[in-house]
Design a protein around this motif. Structure first.
Motif, PDB file in Angstrom:
ATOM      1  N   GLY A  38       0.817  -1.208   0.000  1.00  0.00           N
ATOM      2  CA  GLY A  38       0.000   0.000   0.000  1.00  0.00           C
ATOM      3  C   GLY A  38       0.850   1.258   0.000  1.00  0.00           C
ATOM      4  N   VAL A  39       0.218   2.362   0.402  1.00  0.00           N
ATOM      5  CA  VAL A  39       0.891   3.652   0.409  1.00  0.00           C
ATOM      6  C   VAL A  39       1.513   3.905   1.775  1.00  0.00           C
ATOM      7  CG1 VAL A  39      -0.662   4.603  -1.318  1.00  0.00           C
ATOM      8  CG2 VAL A  39      -1.215   4.881   1.092  1.00  0.00           C
ATOM      9  N   ALA A  40       2.487   4.819   1.816  1.00  0.00           N
ATOM     10  CA  ALA A  40       3.132   5.214   3.071  1.00  0.00           C
ATOM     11  C   ALA A  40       3.088   6.736   3.164  1.00  0.00           C
ATOM     12  CB  ALA A  40       4.573   4.711   3.116  1.00  0.00           C
ATOM     13  N   SER A  41       2.645   7.266   4.292  1.00  0.00           N
ATOM     14  CA  SER A  41       2.593   8.720   4.441  1.00  0.00           C
ATOM     15  C   SER A  41       4.009   9.274   4.554  1.00  0.00           C
ATOM     16  CB  SER A  41       1.788   9.101   5.676  1.00  0.00           C
ATOM     17  OG  SER A  41       2.509   8.777   6.851  1.00  0.00           O
ATOM     18  N   ARG A  42       4.166  10.516   4.153  1.00  0.00           N
ATOM     19  CA  ARG A  42       5.470  11.169   4.267  1.00  0.00           C
ATOM     20  C   ARG A  42       5.903  11.255   5.731  1.00  0.00           C
ATOM     21  NH1 ARG A  42       7.350  14.586  -0.259  1.00  0.00           N
ATOM     22  NH2 ARG A  42       6.169  13.923  -2.081  1.00  0.00           N
ATOM     23  N   GLN A  43       4.944  11.495   6.633  1.00  0.00           N
ATOM     24  CA  GLN A  43       5.287  11.576   8.052  1.00  0.00           C
ATOM     25  C   GLN A  43       5.839  10.239   8.555  1.00  0.00           C
ATOM     26  OE1 GLN A  43       2.467  12.692   6.673  1.00  0.00           O
ATOM     27  NE2 GLN A  43       2.782  14.906   6.928  1.00  0.00           N
ATOM     28  N   HIS A  44       5.217   9.159   8.114  1.00  0.00           N
ATOM     29  CA  HIS A  44       5.679   7.826   8.515  1.00  0.00           C
ATOM     30  C   HIS A  44       7.096   7.563   7.999  1.00  0.00           C
ATOM     31  CE1 HIS A  44       5.754   3.465   9.049  1.00  0.00           C
ATOM     32  NE2 HIS A  44       6.024   3.343   7.770  1.00  0.00           N
ATOM     33  N   GLY A  78       3.063  12.992  -4.359  1.00  0.00           N
ATOM     34  CA  GLY A  78       1.850  12.991  -3.551  1.00  0.00           C
ATOM     35  C   GLY A  78       2.147  12.964  -2.071  1.00  0.00           C
ATOM     36  N   GLY A  79       1.119  13.274  -1.274  1.00  0.00           N
ATOM     37  CA  GLY A  79       1.283  13.291   0.177  1.00  0.00           C
ATOM     38  C   GLY A  79       1.534  11.911   0.742  1.00  0.00           C
ATOM     39  N   SER A  80       0.919  10.899   0.135  1.00  0.00           N
ATOM     40  CA  SER A  80       1.182   9.509   0.500  1.00  0.00           C
ATOM     41  C   SER A  80       2.006   8.879  -0.615  1.00  0.00           C
ATOM     42  CB  SER A  80      -0.120   8.740   0.699  1.00  0.00           C
ATOM     43  OG  SER A  80      -0.825   9.248   1.810  1.00  0.00           O
ATOM     44  N   VAL A  81       3.121   8.311  -0.263  1.00  0.00           N
ATOM     45  CA  VAL A  81       4.088   7.860  -1.265  1.00  0.00           C
ATOM     46  C   VAL A  81       3.843   6.401  -1.619  1.00  0.00           C
ATOM     47  CG1 VAL A  81       6.532   7.570  -1.786  1.00  0.00           C
ATOM     48  CG2 VAL A  81       5.779   9.491  -0.368  1.00  0.00           C
ATOM     49  N   VAL A  82       3.740   6.124  -2.888  1.00  0.00           N
ATOM     50  CA  VAL A  82       3.678   4.748  -3.366  1.00  0.00           C
ATOM     51  C   VAL A  82       4.564   4.655  -4.608  1.00  0.00           C
ATOM     52  CG1 VAL A  82       1.623   5.181  -4.783  1.00  0.00           C
ATOM     53  CG2 VAL A  82       2.170   2.844  -4.067  1.00  0.00           C
ATOM     54  N   LEU A  83       5.274   3.569  -4.727  1.00  0.00           N
ATOM     55  CA  LEU A  83       6.159   3.377  -5.874  1.00  0.00           C
ATOM     56  C   LEU A  83       5.339   2.912  -7.073  1.00  0.00           C
ATOM     57  CD1 LEU A  83       9.014   3.212  -7.080  1.00  0.00           C
ATOM     58  CD2 LEU A  83       9.131   0.854  -6.245  1.00  0.00           C
ATOM     59  N   ARG A  84       5.246   3.760  -8.086  1.00  0.00           N
ATOM     60  CA  ARG A  84       4.546   3.399  -9.323  1.00  0.00           C
ATOM     61  C   ARG A  84       5.555   2.763 -10.266  1.00  0.00           C
ATOM     62  NH1 ARG A  84       2.702   8.198  -7.474  1.00  0.00           N
ATOM     63  NH2 ARG A  84       0.450   8.381  -7.105  1.00  0.00           N
ATOM     64  N   ARG A  85       5.383   1.476 -10.492  1.00  0.00           N
ATOM     65  CA  ARG A  85       6.378   0.727 -11.257  1.00  0.00           C
ATOM     66  C   ARG A  85       6.215   0.930 -12.755  1.00  0.00           C
ATOM     67  NH1 ARG A  85       5.778  -1.757  -6.522  1.00  0.00           N
ATOM     68  NH2 ARG A  85       7.381  -3.163  -5.698  1.00  0.00           N
ATOM     69  N   ASP A  86       7.277   1.310 -13.400  1.00  0.00           N
ATOM     70  CA  ASP A  86       7.331   1.379 -14.852  1.00  0.00           C
ATOM     71  C   ASP A  86       7.226  -0.049 -15.401  1.00  0.00           C
ATOM     72  OD1 ASP A  86       8.752   1.281 -17.519  1.00  0.00           O
ATOM     73  OD2 ASP A  86       8.807   3.448 -17.145  1.00  0.00           O
ATOM     74  N   PRO A  87       6.472  -0.266 -16.471  1.00  0.00           N
ATOM     75  CA  PRO A  87       6.362  -1.625 -17.027  1.00  0.00           C
ATOM     76  C   PRO A  87       7.705  -2.243 -17.387  1.00  0.00           C
ATOM     77  CG  PRO A  87       4.741  -0.154 -18.029  1.00  0.00           C
ATOM     78  CD  PRO A  87       5.643   0.710 -17.212  1.00  0.00           C
ATOM     79  N   ASP A  88       8.698  -1.417 -17.677  1.00  0.00           N
ATOM     80  CA  ASP A  88      10.020  -1.925 -18.062  1.00  0.00           C
ATOM     81  C   ASP A  88      10.938  -2.144 -16.857  1.00  0.00           C
ATOM     82  OD1 ASP A  88       9.317  -1.820 -20.727  1.00  0.00           O
ATOM     83  OD2 ASP A  88      10.031   0.235 -20.966  1.00  0.00           O
ATOM     84  N   LEU A  89      10.442  -1.859 -15.660  1.00  0.00           N
ATOM     85  CA  LEU A  89      11.283  -1.950 -14.468  1.00  0.00           C
ATOM     86  C   LEU A  89      11.195  -3.344 -13.851  1.00  0.00           C
ATOM     87  CD1 LEU A  89      13.037  -0.690 -12.222  1.00  0.00           C
ATOM     88  CD2 LEU A  89      10.921   0.080 -11.124  1.00  0.00           C
ATOM     89  N   ILE A  90      12.325  -3.996 -13.677  1.00  0.00           N
ATOM     90  CA  ILE A  90      12.402  -5.291 -13.010  1.00  0.00           C
ATOM     91  C   ILE A  90      13.161  -5.094 -11.699  1.00  0.00           C
ATOM     92  CG2 ILE A  90      13.275  -7.659 -13.138  1.00  0.00           C
ATOM     93  CD1 ILE A  90      13.102  -7.415 -16.191  1.00  0.00           C
ATOM     94  N   ILE A  91      12.563  -5.530 -10.596  1.00  0.00           N
ATOM     95  CA  ILE A  91      13.196  -5.442  -9.279  1.00  0.00           C
ATOM     96  C   ILE A  91      13.364  -6.858  -8.745  1.00  0.00           C
ATOM     97  CG2 ILE A  91      13.050  -4.450  -6.966  1.00  0.00           C
ATOM     98  CD1 ILE A  91      11.173  -2.320  -8.081  1.00  0.00           C
ATOM     99  N   ASP A  92      14.544  -7.202  -8.313  1.00  0.00           N
ATOM    100  CA  ASP A  92      14.815  -8.595  -7.962  1.00  0.00           C
ATOM    101  C   ASP A  92      13.909  -9.108  -6.845  1.00  0.00           C
ATOM    102  OD1 ASP A  92      16.057  -7.106  -5.956  1.00  0.00           O
ATOM    103  OD2 ASP A  92      17.984  -8.150  -6.078  1.00  0.00           O
ATOM    104  N   ILE A  93      13.551  -8.250  -5.892  1.00  0.00           N
ATOM    105  CA  ILE A  93      12.679  -8.687  -4.800  1.00  0.00           C
ATOM    106  C   ILE A  93      11.302  -9.071  -5.325  1.00  0.00           C
ATOM    107  CG2 ILE A  93      11.429  -7.859  -2.763  1.00  0.00           C
ATOM    108  CD1 ILE A  93      13.869  -6.321  -1.966  1.00  0.00           C
ATOM    109  N   ASP A  94      10.783  -8.327  -6.304  1.00  0.00           N
ATOM    110  CA  ASP A  94       9.495  -8.674  -6.907  1.00  0.00           C
ATOM    111  C   ASP A  94       9.557 -10.049  -7.560  1.00  0.00           C
ATOM    112  OD1 ASP A  94       8.331  -6.284  -6.160  1.00  0.00           O
ATOM    113  OD2 ASP A  94       8.687  -5.294  -8.080  1.00  0.00           O
ATOM    114  N   VAL A  95      10.637 -10.302  -8.283  1.00  0.00           N
ATOM    115  CA  VAL A  95      10.800 -11.603  -8.941  1.00  0.00           C
ATOM    116  C   VAL A  95      10.886 -12.712  -7.890  1.00  0.00           C
ATOM    117  CG1 VAL A  95      12.280 -12.992 -10.449  1.00  0.00           C
ATOM    118  CG2 VAL A  95      11.934 -10.559 -10.927  1.00  0.00           C
TER     119      VAL A  95
END
Length: 597
Positions: A38-44, A78-95
């Protein structure tokens, strides 16, 4: 683009050049956003990573800008931060968490530490989070290697299976399932001497380091063929189906050895027909029996289930779905929840409109979500599962789903509702499934205990424990024995209660395929009682709870372990517990970790 967070982190851009991120905090922020649900607030985020800065929000803004430089200008706003993944982005943890095992084993950092070489001493709350996440990623890497090795073993790629099993064992030589798999691979390769030597070395290692002997699965691994028969098989399709029915009936009646012999013979007969659906069906039947009825034999069961997938991939989707679901159940028991959910996702498209199989998958998914403290989503899945189970007239599945609903109600403090649900579940189990009784009985007893009805709780726990011992079921003994330890403590016998809990822990974890959540739940009771009464052994038990819960990602038990560590004086642990608790919808947990002490 490729981001590697396992091992020494690196960021490879679209043009193949390395993107430099300045400072450990940018990497830490990226790792948190990738794994955070989910999202994370900037304060958090500012409190978590930049509590040492003069202006934490300004420090956060600088690091977000640093990440945008590599990821793109619109990915973190945005005030609440979420990582919007580019379709071309591969992250090893996701895999690692959501990809196939075949993809996971190719990751360059597989088995290495998350953000290797980085420390965050100035951000103790983040350090607590990172420690838990490192344990979870290490356990997930083990699960991926195990899964991939089994798949290679069953499709005949023995050399690859041996390599993967060796890599797996190197991650933790004291992991019994890994030892069993390597012995099985050596046997399948025809290296009987090597398999026997590995088994002997394992026994010596376990005796020296742990003071225990490995279970029977190690010896079973020396005999690898799942279709090995005791008597000469009959021939033909009718014979195979008859043996299948006879084997399942025998196991249902409690005649395990006779049932397994029939199921192994059915595999030999099914193979003779050449029918892929029948061949897969026979292996699913044997694998399911080994997983559910033959305690300590999940490794052999998983091998049969992988064979079913290989054989039925093109021609038998229903059997493949059933095999995937059973493999998901094995991962669920072992606390490897990401991989368990992967198996559920793989099975779901194959089920179509078959209500009974939909019910089984929803029950498994709800149980996984419950173990990981996603209680609202778990209740939704389990209620749907129960409705489907009733539609398909599967009484046992309905009882199981209702017991898991009752467990959630107890864990979240809805004790009166839990009593109603569990009383109904117990009544149904008495009529249809006596062997399951200790599970709902124990949670019904816990509701009594938490409502202050100690004598009634004691009677229920004693009954559940006695039946669990008669059935020799580690899970039933564990959940009921935990309650007996807490009853002793509530009656003033603290040392007696701690002794019962220690004995219970040994009982419920005595097999390599034990239910990990159950062991963690017992350990939580042990820690709570030890800290409440100042027992000197408490810190070591808290450390063990942290390891068990963090490896599996059991979020509530992770939060509780952090709370205990904070009470023992560890910097950042209380804040870590509170931050995690805010993401979990459980008022019982909130009342524990959000209070002052």
């Amino acid at each position: 683009m490729f981001i590697q967070l396992l091992g020494v982190p690196q960021f490879i851009g679209r043009d193949g050049t390395t993107v430099v991120l300045r400072g450990h905090k940018a990497w830490g922020l990226l790792a948190y956003l990738v794994t955070h649900e989910g999202v994370a607030s900037r304060q958090h985020l500012a409190r978590l990573l930049f509590e040492d800065a003069e202006n934490p929000l300004a420090a956060l803004r600088w690091n977000l800008t640093e990440l945008r430089r590599g990821l793109g200008p619109d990915c973190l706003r945005g005030g609440s931060v979420v990582l919007r993944r580019d379709p071309d982005l591969i992250i090893d943890i996701d895999v690692l968490r959501r990809g196939s095992a075949a993809e996971g084993v190719l990751l360059p950092g597989l088995g290495r530490e998350l953000l290797e070489g980085m420390s965050f001493a100035s951000s103790p709350s983040f350090e607590v989070w990172l420690e838990a996440e490192r344990r979870r990623m290490h356990a997930t890497a083990q699960a991926v290697l195990h899964e991939a090795a089994l798949a290679r073993l069953t499709d005949g790629s023995i050399a690859e299976a041996l390599d993967l099993a060796s890599r797996l064992l190197a991650l933790d030589p004291l992991e019994e399932n890994s030892q069993v798999l390597l012995v099985r691979c050596l046997s399948s390769a025809g290296d009987g001497i090597g398999a026997a030597r590995q088994a002997a070395a394992c026994r010596e290692l376990f005796q020296r380091e742990l003071g225990v002997s490995p279970g029977p699965a190690l010896s079973d691994a020396l005999r690898t063929n799942t279709s090995a028969v005791v008597a000469r098989p009959a021939t033909g399709r009718a014979g195979a189906l008859a043996l299948l029915e006879a084997g399942e009936a025998a196991i249902s009646a409690g005649a395990l050895d006779a049932g397994l012999q029939c199921l192994r013979r059915s595999i030999a007969d099914a193979d003779a027909t050449g029918d892929p659906t029948l061949r897969a069906q026979a292996r699913v039947a044997l694998g399911s029996a080994l997983v559910h009825a033959a305690r300590g034999r999940d490794a052999e069961g998983a091998t049969a289930l992988h064979e079913a997938i290989t054989i039925g991939e093109a021609a038998a989707p229903q059997q493949v779905a059933a095999a995937c679901r059973e493999l998901g159940y094995v991962e669920f028991l072992l606390g490897r929840y990401d991989r368990a959910l992967n198996w559920v996702a793989r099975a779901s498209p194959l089920v179509r409109d078959e209500v009974a199989e939909q019910a089984r998958l929803a029950t498994l998914k709800g149980s996984i979500l419950s173990d990981t403290a996603h209680y609202g989503a778990a209740l939704e899945q389990l209620l749907q599962a129960q409705a489907w189970a009733l539609d398909s007239a599967d009484s046992k599945l309905s009882i199981y789903a209702e017991s898991m609903i009752g467990r959630i109600l107890v864990l979240t403090g809805r004790y009166d509702e839990a009593a109603i649900v569990l009383d109904r579940c117990i009544d149904q189990a008495r009529r249809m499934w006596t062997a399951f009784l200790p599970w709902p009985q124990s949670f019904r007893a816990e509701a009594d205990l938490l409502l202050g009805h100690i004598d009634e709780a004691a009677d229920r726990f004693e009954n559940a424990f006695a039946l669990g011992c008669q059935l020799a079921d580690p899970c039933w003994e564990g959940i009921a024995g935990r309650g007996l330890g807490l009853i002793a403590g509530a009656r003033g016998d603290v040392q007696g209660g701690l002794a019962i809990l220690l004995d219970t822990l040994q009982r419920c974890m005595r097999l390599p395929d034990a239910y990990v959540w159950g062991g963690g739940y017992v350990m939580d009771g042990l820690c709570s009682m030890a800290l409440a009464h100042g027992d000197d052994r408490g810190p070591e038990w808290v450390r063990q709870l942290t390891v068990i819960s963090a490896r599996a990602g059991m979020r509530e038990l992770v939060a509780r372990s952090h709370w205990y560590r904070g009470r023992l004086g560890e910097p950042g642990a209380i804040d870590g517990a509170r931050q995690l608790a805010t993401e979990i919808g459980n008022p019982v947990l909130h009342s524990l970790v959000l209070r002052d002490f």
